[in-house]
Design an enzyme around this catalytic site. Structure first.
Site, PDB file in Angstrom:
ATOM      1  N   LYS A 175      29.106  40.770  49.481  1.00  0.00           N
ATOM      2  CA  LYS A 175      28.160  40.063  48.618  1.00  0.00           C
ATOM      3  C   LYS A 175      28.694  38.680  48.305  1.00  0.00           C
ATOM      4  CE  LYS A 175      27.187  39.441  44.321  1.00  0.00           C
ATOM      5  NZ  LYS A 175      26.629  38.078  44.427  1.00  0.00           N
ATOM      6  N   GLU A 254      41.132  39.430  42.403  1.00  0.00           N
ATOM      7  CA  GLU A 254      41.723  38.082  42.419  1.00  0.00           C
ATOM      8  C   GLU A 254      40.925  37.266  41.416  1.00  0.00           C
ATOM      9  OE1 GLU A 254      44.340  37.436  44.099  1.00  0.00           O
ATOM     10  OE2 GLU A 254      44.416  38.960  45.654  1.00  0.00           O
ATOM     11  N   CYS A 288      40.786  28.526  42.022  1.00  0.00           N
ATOM     12  CA  CYS A 288      41.460  29.418  41.069  1.00  0.00           C
ATOM     13  C   CYS A 288      42.887  28.959  40.836  1.00  0.00           C
ATOM     14  CB  CYS A 288      41.433  30.836  41.602  1.00  0.00           C
ATOM     15  SG  CYS A 288      42.111  30.994  43.250  1.00  0.00           S
ATOM     16  N   GLU A 389      39.980  28.533  31.380  1.00  0.00           N
ATOM     17  CA  GLU A 389      39.779  27.993  32.725  1.00  0.00           C
ATOM     18  C   GLU A 389      38.520  27.116  32.723  1.00  0.00           C
ATOM     19  OE1 GLU A 389      38.502  30.760  35.778  1.00  0.00           O
ATOM     20  OE2 GLU A 389      39.943  29.882  37.162  1.00  0.00           O
TER      21      GLU A 389
HETATM   22  P1  NAD Z   1      31.964  35.358  38.833  1.00  0.00           P
HETATM   23  O1  NAD Z   1      32.917  36.369  38.306  1.00  0.00           O
HETATM   24  O2  NAD Z   1      30.843  34.948  37.962  1.00  0.00           O
HETATM   25  O3  NAD Z   1      31.293  35.865  40.190  1.00  0.00           O
HETATM   26  C1  NAD Z   1      32.048  36.256  41.304  1.00  0.00           C
HETATM   27  C2  NAD Z   1      31.206  37.199  42.148  1.00  0.00           C
HETATM   28  O4  NAD Z   1      30.965  38.396  41.410  1.00  0.00           O
HETATM   29  C3  NAD Z   1      29.833  36.637  42.501  1.00  0.00           C
HETATM   30  O5  NAD Z   1      29.464  37.067  43.796  1.00  0.00           O
HETATM   31  C4  NAD Z   1      28.949  37.281  41.449  1.00  0.00           C
HETATM   32  O6  NAD Z   1      27.595  37.347  41.831  1.00  0.00           O
HETATM   33  C5  NAD Z   1      29.580  38.654  41.341  1.00  0.00           C
HETATM   34  N1  NAD Z   1      29.300  39.352  40.087  1.00  0.00           N
HETATM   35  C6  NAD Z   1      29.027  38.809  38.871  1.00  0.00           C
HETATM   36  N2  NAD Z   1      28.814  39.795  37.975  1.00  0.00           N
HETATM   37  C7  NAD Z   1      28.969  40.973  38.615  1.00  0.00           C
HETATM   38  C8  NAD Z   1      28.893  42.332  38.222  1.00  0.00           C
HETATM   39  N3  NAD Z   1      28.622  42.684  36.969  1.00  0.00           N
HETATM   40  N4  NAD Z   1      29.116  43.282  39.154  1.00  0.00           N
HETATM   41  C9  NAD Z   1      29.432  42.954  40.420  1.00  0.00           C
HETATM   42  N5  NAD Z   1      29.509  41.668  40.857  1.00  0.00           N
HETATM   43  C10 NAD Z   1      29.301  40.685  39.966  1.00  0.00           C
HETATM   44  O7  NAD Z   1      32.840  34.102  39.276  1.00  0.00           O
HETATM   45  P2  NAD Z   1      32.315  32.713  39.861  1.00  0.00           P
HETATM   46  O8  NAD Z   1      31.858  31.879  38.709  1.00  0.00           O
HETATM   47  O9  NAD Z   1      31.421  32.935  41.007  1.00  0.00           O
HETATM   48  O10 NAD Z   1      33.682  32.131  40.464  1.00  0.00           O
HETATM   49  C11 NAD Z   1      34.616  31.450  39.717  1.00  0.00           C
HETATM   50  C12 NAD Z   1      35.758  32.363  39.298  1.00  0.00           C
HETATM   51  O11 NAD Z   1      36.387  32.936  40.436  1.00  0.00           O
HETATM   52  C13 NAD Z   1      36.836  31.591  38.581  1.00  0.00           C
HETATM   53  O12 NAD Z   1      37.264  32.305  37.450  1.00  0.00           O
HETATM   54  C14 NAD Z   1      37.951  31.515  39.604  1.00  0.00           C
HETATM   55  O13 NAD Z   1      39.229  31.348  39.067  1.00  0.00           O
HETATM   56  C15 NAD Z   1      37.797  32.816  40.308  1.00  0.00           C
HETATM   57  N6  NAD Z   1      38.453  32.779  41.622  1.00  0.00           N
HETATM   58  C16 NAD Z   1      39.625  33.468  41.795  1.00  0.00           C
HETATM   59  C17 NAD Z   1      40.299  33.407  43.015  1.00  0.00           C
HETATM   60  C18 NAD Z   1      41.593  34.156  43.229  1.00  0.00           C
HETATM   61  O14 NAD Z   1      41.938  34.377  44.387  1.00  0.00           O
HETATM   62  N7  NAD Z   1      42.308  34.543  42.195  1.00  0.00           N
HETATM   63  C19 NAD Z   1      39.773  32.655  44.061  1.00  0.00           C
HETATM   64  C20 NAD Z   1      38.588  31.958  43.852  1.00  0.00           C
HETATM   65  C21 NAD Z   1      37.931  32.032  42.611  1.00  0.00           C
END
Ligand code: NAD
Length: 494
Positions: A175, A254, A288, A389
């Site tokens: 997804k 992650e 991230c 963040e």
């Molecule tokens: P997010 O948590 O809002 O969404 C990430 C993914 O999860 C998306 O595909 C979203 O649609 C899905 N999602 C959201 N709610 C969900 C639920 N209840 N159940 C299942 N899936 C769900 O994050 P974002 O805003 O898309 O991305 C930014 C975040 O990602 C930042 O906090 C960043 O630090 C983190 N990130 C971490 C890494 C790492 O490797 N540690 C890498 C890249 C980004």
């Protein structure tokens, strides 16, 4: 002419999703690139059921590891050949510069190749026998795994999950984030093509865009999904971990970060300046691992900040398609507004805005989701600006007095993802690196990544590990075999 995919991959079939339409925009100008209809929970179930059958299909189940490795090599080859297209799609969808997105596409190709090499050389263990039997510890696939990714580096994050999951013998339901489905769908096409060439079940991969609340949640909760690989925000990760715990399935997470980047007084200043700039402002800070908290030794603080701010003002902000651009737009106007709100909060907390602090003005920026690279200081590490963040081009600088003061401040964070140390004293760097609570520490470099090196977040930055030799094992279950070698019946029954 770039083709924008609109059909999604459900159980091996390309078709329009039955869920709500979502416009995906080019954040450089706000124009709609494509309308992708989301998947529905019913389509998630369809994908999961077909995936379970695909995993049990002897064509896949009985394929020897070295043959699975050939499939991964082929996917790597197709990905590399399509690097320009994948890069252009990702730049259009995320706003990142073409240089960055091309590197991400090539890194995805490298991940498939690396996992192929690991797979071909992975060994099971014959354990020391403690009786009249031979004991063997083997690894088997989990079955159907869910891969849920954010919008910031889709093609690389996708490969980081799909490659080890397929290598391990699973089927994958991917997804992508609702804002950026295009490159994941394009990667899905390449993988579909490779599966077809190898006459393998098409349902080994589904790519199901849509909202996290509907599609992501349906994937995590589906009874046939036996493992989740998640990258995204900490609060989402926490709620997914809760569901996984109740299902008793593994989940790797992650998550977010607020990584310290440290400039000691003995640093090579030129190296440190370009490293700090790259660490926070590449990808417009939407990373991230962005080095978003800058700690500088007090004796060089004013001179270092002065020079840094001069250089930040010279960074070229523009569309990702312009080869001169260093800082592209943010992924979406809504995200730009959230970054702007954080800078307003910083002002309210008493920050000095040393540069940036607003969207750029002028015609080329009018319709895009731009925000100027921003440097703040004058805040304690306990402020919200230093603790939360922001995920944008915003750097907050703090002085430190000595190493104990530095370590206390650097570790005073719920996050523990990464850290950068700039110093000429490698012995001091090693000692400092050991005191920092983070999964990755870069010394005299920053934001370098390698498929062969494990990546994991500490504290609220995550759970579990991606990349490295053990990545495939994380998508498998262990099974122990005991082979009796005695000619006699077991003694108890007699
Ligand atoms: P997010 O948590 O809002 O969404 C990430 C993914 O999860 C998306 O595909 C979203 O649609 C899905 N999602 C959201 N709610 C969900 C639920 N209840 N159940 C299942 N899936 C769900 O994050 P974002 O805003 O898309 O991305 C930014 C975040 O990602 C930042 O906090 C960043 O630090 C983190 N990130 C971490 C890494 C790492 O490797 N540690 C890498 C890249 C980004």
């Amino acid at each position: 002419m770039l083709q924008f995919p609109t059909e999604i991959l459900i159980a091996g079939q390309w078709r329009r999703g039955a869920g709500e339409p979502v416009d995906t925009i080019d954040p450089a100008n706000g124009r709609v690139l494509a309308t992708v209809h989301s998947a529905t929970p019913g389509e998630v179930a369809e994908a999961a059921e077909a995936a379970a059958q695909a995993v049990a299909d002897p064509a896949w189940r009985d394929l020897p590891a070295h043959e699975r490795a050939r499939l991964l090599h082929r996917i790597g080859e197709l990905t590399e050949q399509a690097a320009d297209e994948l890069s252009a799609l990702q730049t259009a969808d995320t706003g990142k510069t073409l240089t960055e997105t091309r590197a991400l596409a090539l890194s995805a190709a490298g991940t498939f190749r690396y996992m192929a090499a690991v797979l071909e050389t992975a060994e099971d263990a014959v354990t020391p026998s403690r009786g009249p039997y031979v004991t063997v510890s083997t690894h088997e696939p989990i079955g159907v795994v869910g891969a849920i990714n954010p919008w910031n580096s889709p093609v690389a994050s996708d490969a980081q999950k799909i490659a080890p999951a397929l290598a391990a013998g699973n089927a994958v339901i991917l997804k992508p984030a609702a804002w950026t489905p295009l490159v994941s769908l394009a990667l899905g096409r390449l993988i579909s093509r490779a599966l077809d060439e190898f006459r393998l079940p098409a349902a080994l991969l589904s790519v199901l865009p849509g909202s996290g609340r509907v599609v992501g949640d349906a994937i995590v909760r589906h009874p046939l999904v036996g493992r989740i690989g998640f990258t995204g925000g900490t609060s989402t990760g926490r709620s997914i971990a809760g569901i996984a715990a109740r299902k008793l399935i593994p989940a790797s997470l992650e998550l977010g970060g607020k990584s310290p980047t440290i400039v000691r007084a003995d640093a090579d200043i030129e190296q440190a300046l370009s490293g700090v700039l790259f660490g926070i402002f590449s990808s417009s800070g939407q990373s991230c691992i962005a080095g978003s908290r800058l700690f500088v030794a007090r004796e060089i603080y004013d001179s270092f900040l002065g020079e840094l701010v001069e250089r930040v003002r010279e960074l070229r902000v523009g569309p990702g398609t312009d080869p001169a651009t260093q800082v592209g737009p943010l992924v979406h106007h809504r995200h730009r507004d959230s970054v702007a709100a954080y800078v307003d909060l910083a002002r309210a907390e008493g920050a000095r805005v040393l540069c940036g602090g607003s969207a750029p003005e002028g015609e080329p920026y009018e319709d895009g989701a731009y925000y100027l690279p921003t440097v703040l200081d004058g805040l304690p590490n306990t402020s919200r600006t230093c603790q939360e963040e922001i995920f944008g081009p915003v750097l907050v600088a703090l002085p430190y007095d000595d190493e104990d003061d530095l370590v206390r401040q650097a570790n005073d964070s719920v996050y523990g993802l990464a850290c950068g140390i700039w110093t000429r004293d490698l012995r001091a760097a090693g000692a400092l690196a050991r005191r920092i609570e983070a999964g990755t520490v870069w010394i005299n470099t920053y934001k370098q990544f390698s498929a062969s090196t494990p990546f994991s977040g500490w504290k609220d930055s995550g759970l579990g590990t991606e990349k490295g030799r053990d990545a495939i094992r994380a998508y498998q279950r262990q099974k122990s075999l005991y082979w009796g070698v005695s000619d006699h019946p077991l003694p108890w029954a007699n």
